[in-house]
Design an enzyme around this catalytic site. Structure first.
Site, PDB file in Angstrom:
ATOM      1  N   ARG A 179      13.436 -19.516  29.698  1.00  0.00           N
ATOM      2  CA  ARG A 179      12.888 -19.181  31.218  1.00  0.00           C
ATOM      3  C   ARG A 179      13.287 -20.789  31.668  1.00  0.00           C
ATOM      4  O   ARG A 179      11.842 -21.903  31.824  1.00  0.00           O
ATOM      5  CB  ARG A 179      10.618 -19.502  31.312  1.00  0.00           C
ATOM      6  CG  ARG A 179      10.643 -17.878  29.713  1.00  0.00           C
ATOM      7  CD  ARG A 179       8.895 -18.103  29.666  1.00  0.00           C
ATOM      8  NE  ARG A 179       8.916 -17.173  31.061  1.00  0.00           N
ATOM      9  CZ  ARG A 179       7.090 -17.183  30.610  1.00  0.00           C
ATOM     10  NH1 ARG A 179       6.716 -17.546  29.667  1.00  0.00           N
ATOM     11  NH2 ARG A 179       6.532 -16.079  32.249  1.00  0.00           N
ATOM     12  N   LYS A 220      -3.962 -11.393  37.084  1.00  0.00           N
ATOM     13  CA  LYS A 220      -4.127 -11.973  36.904  1.00  0.00           C
ATOM     14  C   LYS A 220      -2.639 -12.277  37.567  1.00  0.00           C
ATOM     15  O   LYS A 220      -2.087 -13.812  37.630  1.00  0.00           O
ATOM     16  CB  LYS A 220      -3.463 -12.296  35.278  1.00  0.00           C
ATOM     17  CG  LYS A 220      -3.200 -13.985  34.604  1.00  0.00           C
ATOM     18  CD  LYS A 220      -2.727 -13.480  33.400  1.00  0.00           C
ATOM     19  CE  LYS A 220      -1.354 -13.376  32.751  1.00  0.00           C
ATOM     20  NZ  LYS A 220      -0.068 -14.077  33.131  1.00  0.00           N
ATOM     21  N   ASN A 221      -1.218 -12.043  37.035  1.00  0.00           N
ATOM     22  CA  ASN A 221      -0.267 -11.936  37.830  1.00  0.00           C
ATOM     23  C   ASN A 221       0.085 -12.049  39.164  1.00  0.00           C
ATOM     24  O   ASN A 221       0.726 -12.287  40.625  1.00  0.00           O
ATOM     25  CB  ASN A 221       1.351 -11.696  37.019  1.00  0.00           C
ATOM     26  CG  ASN A 221       0.854 -12.069  35.585  1.00  0.00           C
ATOM     27  OD1 ASN A 221       0.537 -13.184  35.177  1.00  0.00           O
ATOM     28  ND2 ASN A 221       1.702 -11.124  35.235  1.00  0.00           N
ATOM     29  N   CYS A 243       4.228 -18.732  28.245  1.00  0.00           N
ATOM     30  CA  CYS A 243       4.361 -17.781  26.734  1.00  0.00           C
ATOM     31  C   CYS A 243       5.099 -18.216  26.712  1.00  0.00           C
ATOM     32  O   CYS A 243       6.277 -17.970  27.056  1.00  0.00           O
ATOM     33  CB  CYS A 243       4.124 -16.292  26.643  1.00  0.00           C
ATOM     34  SG  CYS A 243       2.011 -15.591  27.341  1.00  0.00           S
ATOM     35  N   ARG A 263      -6.565 -16.112  27.718  1.00  0.00           N
ATOM     36  CA  ARG A 263      -5.146 -16.354  29.415  1.00  0.00           C
ATOM     37  C   ARG A 263      -4.980 -15.685  29.898  1.00  0.00           C
ATOM     38  O   ARG A 263      -5.242 -15.065  31.520  1.00  0.00           O
ATOM     39  CB  ARG A 263      -3.854 -16.575  28.729  1.00  0.00           C
ATOM     40  CG  ARG A 263      -3.504 -18.596  28.012  1.00  0.00           C
ATOM     41  CD  ARG A 263      -2.445 -18.718  27.940  1.00  0.00           C
ATOM     42  NE  ARG A 263      -1.392 -18.647  28.901  1.00  0.00           N
ATOM     43  CZ  ARG A 263      -0.664 -18.216  29.582  1.00  0.00           C
ATOM     44  NH1 ARG A 263       0.600 -17.957  28.576  1.00  0.00           N
ATOM     45  NH2 ARG A 263       0.400 -18.223  30.296  1.00  0.00           N
ATOM     46  N   ASP A 311       6.077  -6.697  30.353  1.00  0.00           N
ATOM     47  CA  ASP A 311       4.434  -6.711  30.045  1.00  0.00           C
ATOM     48  C   ASP A 311       3.941  -5.925  28.580  1.00  0.00           C
ATOM     49  O   ASP A 311       3.319  -6.612  27.937  1.00  0.00           O
ATOM     50  CB  ASP A 311       4.077  -7.599  31.200  1.00  0.00           C
ATOM     51  CG  ASP A 311       4.226  -8.764  31.850  1.00  0.00           C
ATOM     52  OD1 ASP A 311       4.075  -9.158  32.996  1.00  0.00           O
ATOM     53  OD2 ASP A 311       5.286  -9.812  31.309  1.00  0.00           O
TER      54      ASP A 311
HETATM   55  C1  EPZ Z   1       6.386 -13.321  35.771  1.00  0.00           C
HETATM   56  O1  EPZ Z   1       6.975 -14.770  34.900  1.00  0.00           O
HETATM   57  C2  EPZ Z   1       4.961 -13.688  35.016  1.00  0.00           C
HETATM   58  N1  EPZ Z   1       3.877 -13.839  34.843  1.00  0.00           N
HETATM   59  C3  EPZ Z   1       5.823 -12.379  33.742  1.00  0.00           C
HETATM   60  O2  EPZ Z   1       4.155 -12.174  33.378  1.00  0.00           O
HETATM   61  C4  EPZ Z   1       6.071 -11.108  33.390  1.00  0.00           C
HETATM   62  O3  EPZ Z   1       6.493 -11.009  32.608  1.00  0.00           O
HETATM   63  C5  EPZ Z   1       7.856 -11.783  34.420  1.00  0.00           C
HETATM   64  O4  EPZ Z   1       7.167 -12.719  35.698  1.00  0.00           O
HETATM   65  C6  EPZ Z   1       8.636 -10.796  35.063  1.00  0.00           C
HETATM   66  O5  EPZ Z   1       7.519  -9.300  35.306  1.00  0.00           O
HETATM   67  C7  EPZ Z   1       3.395 -14.751  36.248  1.00  0.00           C
HETATM   68  O6  EPZ Z   1       3.780 -13.582  36.804  1.00  0.00           O
HETATM   69  C8  EPZ Z   1       2.592 -15.621  35.854  1.00  0.00           C
HETATM   70  P1  EPZ Z   1      11.144 -14.232  35.673  1.00  0.00           P
HETATM   71  P2  EPZ Z   1       8.359 -15.243  35.671  1.00  0.00           P
HETATM   72  O7  EPZ Z   1      11.366 -15.560  37.383  1.00  0.00           O
HETATM   73  O8  EPZ Z   1       8.099 -15.617  36.652  1.00  0.00           O
HETATM   74  C9  EPZ Z   1      14.683 -16.083  33.777  1.00  0.00           C
HETATM   75  C10 EPZ Z   1       2.864 -11.906  31.054  1.00  0.00           C
HETATM   76  O9  EPZ Z   1       2.691 -12.101  30.401  1.00  0.00           O
HETATM   77  N2  EPZ Z   1      14.694 -16.388  34.703  1.00  0.00           N
HETATM   78  O10 EPZ Z   1      11.062 -12.825  36.518  1.00  0.00           O
HETATM   79  O11 EPZ Z   1       8.470 -16.614  34.739  1.00  0.00           O
HETATM   80  C11 EPZ Z   1      14.418 -15.970  32.884  1.00  0.00           C
HETATM   81  O12 EPZ Z   1      14.332 -16.483  31.970  1.00  0.00           O
HETATM   82  C12 EPZ Z   1       3.959 -13.189  31.894  1.00  0.00           C
HETATM   83  O13 EPZ Z   1       1.339 -11.988  32.240  1.00  0.00           O
HETATM   84  C13 EPZ Z   1      16.134 -17.351  34.992  1.00  0.00           C
HETATM   85  O14 EPZ Z   1      16.859 -17.460  34.424  1.00  0.00           O
HETATM   86  O15 EPZ Z   1       9.048 -14.359  35.309  1.00  0.00           O
HETATM   87  C14 EPZ Z   1      13.895 -14.561  32.108  1.00  0.00           C
HETATM   88  O16 EPZ Z   1      14.712 -14.105  31.344  1.00  0.00           O
HETATM   89  C15 EPZ Z   1       4.585 -12.594  31.039  1.00  0.00           C
HETATM   90  N3  EPZ Z   1      15.760 -18.747  36.040  1.00  0.00           N
HETATM   91  C16 EPZ Z   1      13.929 -13.509  33.592  1.00  0.00           C
HETATM   92  O17 EPZ Z   1      14.861 -14.553  35.034  1.00  0.00           O
HETATM   93  C17 EPZ Z   1      14.490 -18.631  36.849  1.00  0.00           C
HETATM   94  O18 EPZ Z   1      15.060 -20.122  37.750  1.00  0.00           O
HETATM   95  C18 EPZ Z   1      13.111 -12.821  34.688  1.00  0.00           C
HETATM   96  O19 EPZ Z   1      11.754 -14.771  34.758  1.00  0.00           O
HETATM   97  C19 EPZ Z   1      13.911 -17.407  36.881  1.00  0.00           C
HETATM   98  C20 EPZ Z   1      13.490 -17.128  35.598  1.00  0.00           C
END
Ligand code: EPZ
Length: 424
Positions: free
Chosen positions: A121, A22-23, A116, A396, A304
Site C-alpha cells: 500500500r 465507512k469508505n 489493514c 473498524r 473488499d
Molecule cells: C480504498 O483503499 C478502500 N479504503 C479499501 O477498502 C479498498 O479495498 C480500496 O480502496 C480498493 O477499492 C478506503 O476507502 C478507506 P487503492 P485505497 O489506492 O485507497 C496500489 C476496506 O476494507 N496503490 O485503490 O488504499 C495499492 O497498493 C478497505 O474498507 C499504489 O501502488 O486503495 C493497491 O494495490 C481495505 N500506489 C491498489 O493500488 C498508491 O499511491 C489499490 O489501492 C496507491 C495505491
C-alpha cells in the site's frame, strides 16, 4: 480485545438496515476542513474509523460531535497542520487529509498511514498527483511533509485507478487556481459521493464516478448538510452471510446499483436476488454453486468482498477459483478458514477452493477487517461453536455485525476475551 462466538448453522430470515458507508464518510470528513464553516453529515456509522478520524480533526483544532448518526464538524478553529501519528497509524484514509490540508492551509505533515495489512500500500500515486499541482513534498524518516503556497490546476494522470489517490487529487484541486483534470480516476461510488458532497460545499466538480474528473478551482467553499449513503460493502457482506445461512434476507438503505458485479457473481452461485430503489434481497435454498471470479477496480467485483466470498465458497458444490488483482496480501484469512475445516490452496494471487458440505467450529483469529467478516460467515456454516479473536479489526468497519446478523436469526454474540493464562 473482544471475541465473537457463533453457535453454528441457523437458517437466516429477516430484514437488516444497512449502516452508512465507512469508505464514503471518511473522505467527506477530510473534505470538511476545506471550509471554515460548519458541516453536518447524517447517516454516519458508529465505527472505530470514524472515531479515529474525529480524533485527528479534534487534534487539529476542529470541534466535532457525533450524536445518533449525525456528525457536526466546525473547522473554524483549526490551526495544527501536523497529523497526529497515534491516529494516522490506525487507518489508511488519514492520508487524504494531505490534499485537504494543502487546499486549506498550503501545508501538512504526516507519518505513513496504517490500516489493514493487505499489501504494501504505497502512496506514490498520491504524491505524484499532488506534485502535479505544484505541491513540494518530501519523504524522509518515515514522514511526509507537503507545502504549496498556491496549488495550480493541472492534468493529473493516475497510472492506476487508486481510490485514495483520486480522493487526494480531488481534495487538493477544489480550491486550486484554475482547472484540474484527473485522468485514469477511480470510478468507485465513494468517489461519486465525495464529488457530490464537495459540490454541496460550493465546489465545481464534474465526472465523479467516471475515469475523467474535471475540477474548476474555487477560492472559498462553504459548509453544508449531506447524507452518507448506505455501505455497499457491508451490504455485500450480509448478502453473502444470508447465502451461508441458506435463508431469505432483505437489506434496507443501500443502492443496489452499486452492487451489480456482486449480485451477478452471487446469482451465478445460485442466489435469487431482487433489487428495489433502496434495498436488495436474497433467497438461497442450498449450498452455493462453484464459481470463478477476479477482483477488479469498480465496476468490477470489489476486493473488499473477496474474503467474504472465499468463506462462502468453502461450502460450494465443487471447485471455485478466486483471483485477487488489487491487493497482493489479501489471502491471510485463507489459513484461518482452513483451521475451520476449509480446503483452500493459495498460489500467488489465485485461491482454489474445494467446497465441502459444512465446516467445523473452532478457534480462529481475525487478521484484517474484511477477513474478520469472512470468519463470521464461515462460523455460520460450521458444525459446533466458532470463536473468533482479535475482533477489533471488525469493529473498524462494521457498527455491530452481531446485532445485525441476529436480526436475521443468527446465533452470534460478542464475548469479552478471557485474560490469557499467565505463563508459569
Ligand atoms: C480504498 O483503499 C478502500 N479504503 C479499501 O477498502 C479498498 O479495498 C480500496 O480502496 C480498493 O477499492 C478506503 O476507502 C478507506 P487503492 P485505497 O489506492 O485507497 C496500489 C476496506 O476494507 N496503490 O485503490 O488504499 C495499492 O497498493 C478497505 O474498507 C499504489 O501502488 O486503495 C493497491 O494495490 C481495505 N500506489 C491498489 O493500488 C498508491 O499511491 C489499490 O489501492 C496507491 C495505491
Amino acid at each position: 480485545m473482544s471475541e465473537i462466538h457463533i453457535g453454528g448453522f441457523r437458517r437466516l430470515r429477516g430484514e437488516i438496515p444497512i449502516q452508512g458507508s465507512k469508505n464514503g464518510v471518511l473522505p467527506m470528513m477530510a473534505a470538511s476542513v476545506l471550509s471554515d464553516e460548519t458541516t453536518v453529515l447524517t447517516n454516519v456509522p458508529a465505527i472505530q474509523d470514524v472515531d479515529c478520524m474525529m480524533g485527528i480533526l479534534k487534534f487539529m483544532g476542529c470541534r466535532c460531535t457525533l450524536e445518533a448518526g449525525t456528525l457536526t464538524i466546525d473547522p473554524s478553529g483549526m490551526k495544527e497542520t501536523m497529523l497526529p501519528e497515534c491516529y494516522v497509524r490506525q487507518m489508511r484514509s488519514s492520508i487524504v487529509l494531505l490534499g485537504a490540508m494543502l487546499g486549506r492551509f498550503g501545508q501538512a505533515a504526516t507519518c505513513y498511514p496504517g490500516g489493514c495489512s493487505i499489501g504494501k500500500r504505497p502512496v506514490d500515486f498520491h504524491i505524484m498527483a499532488l506534485r502535479s499541482m505544484g505541491a513540494r513534498i518530501s519523504e524522509e524518516d518515515g514522514r511526509i511533509t507537503a507545502r504549496a503556497e498556491l496549488l495550480t490546476g493541472s492534468v493529473a494522470r493516475l497510472p492506476y485507478p487508486s481510490v485514495g489517490a483520486t480522493e487526494n487529487a480531488i481534495l487538493a484541486a477544489v480550491t486550486a487556481r484554475g482547472t484540474t483534470v484527473i485522468q485514469g480516476a477511480a470510478r468507485e461510488p465513494e468517489i461519486q459521493e465525495l464529488c457530490g458532497f464537495l459540490n454541496a460545499m460550493g465546489a465545481e466538480v464534474r465526472g465523479g464516478g467516471t475515469g475523467e474528473i474535471l475540477i474548476q478551482g474555487k477560492r472559498r467553499l462553504h459548509g453544508c448538510c449531506y447524507q452518507v449513503p448506505g455501505d455497499r460493502i457491508v451490504a455485500g457482506t450480509y448478502l453473502i452471510a444470508a447465502m451461508a445461512g441458506k435463508g431469505e434476507v432483505r437489506l434496507n438503505g443501500v443502492n443496489p446499483e452499486h452492487l451489480s458485479a456482486v449480485s451477478d457473481a452471487l446469482t451465478a452461485a445460485g442466489a435469487e436476488i431482487e433489487k428495489g430503489k433502496d434495498f436488495i434481497s436474497v433467497v438461497m435454498k442450498e449450498r452455493p454453486q462453484a464459481i470463478s471470479i477476479a477482483t477488479e477496480p469498480y465496476p468490477g467485483f470489489p476486493t473488499d468482498l473477496q474474503s467474504p466470498l472465499l468463506a462462502l465458497l468453502c461450502c460450494g458444490q465443487g471447485e471455485s477459483r478466486i483471483c485477487e488483482n488489487v491487493f497482493e496480501g489479501r489471502y491471510e484469512t485463507a489459513a484461518e478458514l482452513c483451521k475451520l475445516g476449509a480446503d483452500i490452496r493459495v498460489s500467488g494471487n489465485t485461491a482454489v477452493v474445494f467446497g465441502k458440505d459444512g465446516l467445523e467450529g473452532g478457534y480462529s483469529q481475525a487478521k484484517d477487517l474484511r477477513g474478520g467478516a469472512a470468519l463470521v460467515i464461515a462460523g455460520l456454516m460450521a458444525r459446533g461453536e466458532t470463536i473468533i479473536s482479535d475482533c477489533f479489526h471488525i469493529e473498524r468497519g462494521y457498527e455491530d455485525i452481531c446485532r445485525d446478523l441476529r436480526m436475521a436469526g443468527a446465533d452470534i454474540q460478542w464475548q469479552e476475551e478471557k485474560p490469557k493464562e499467565k505463563e508459569e
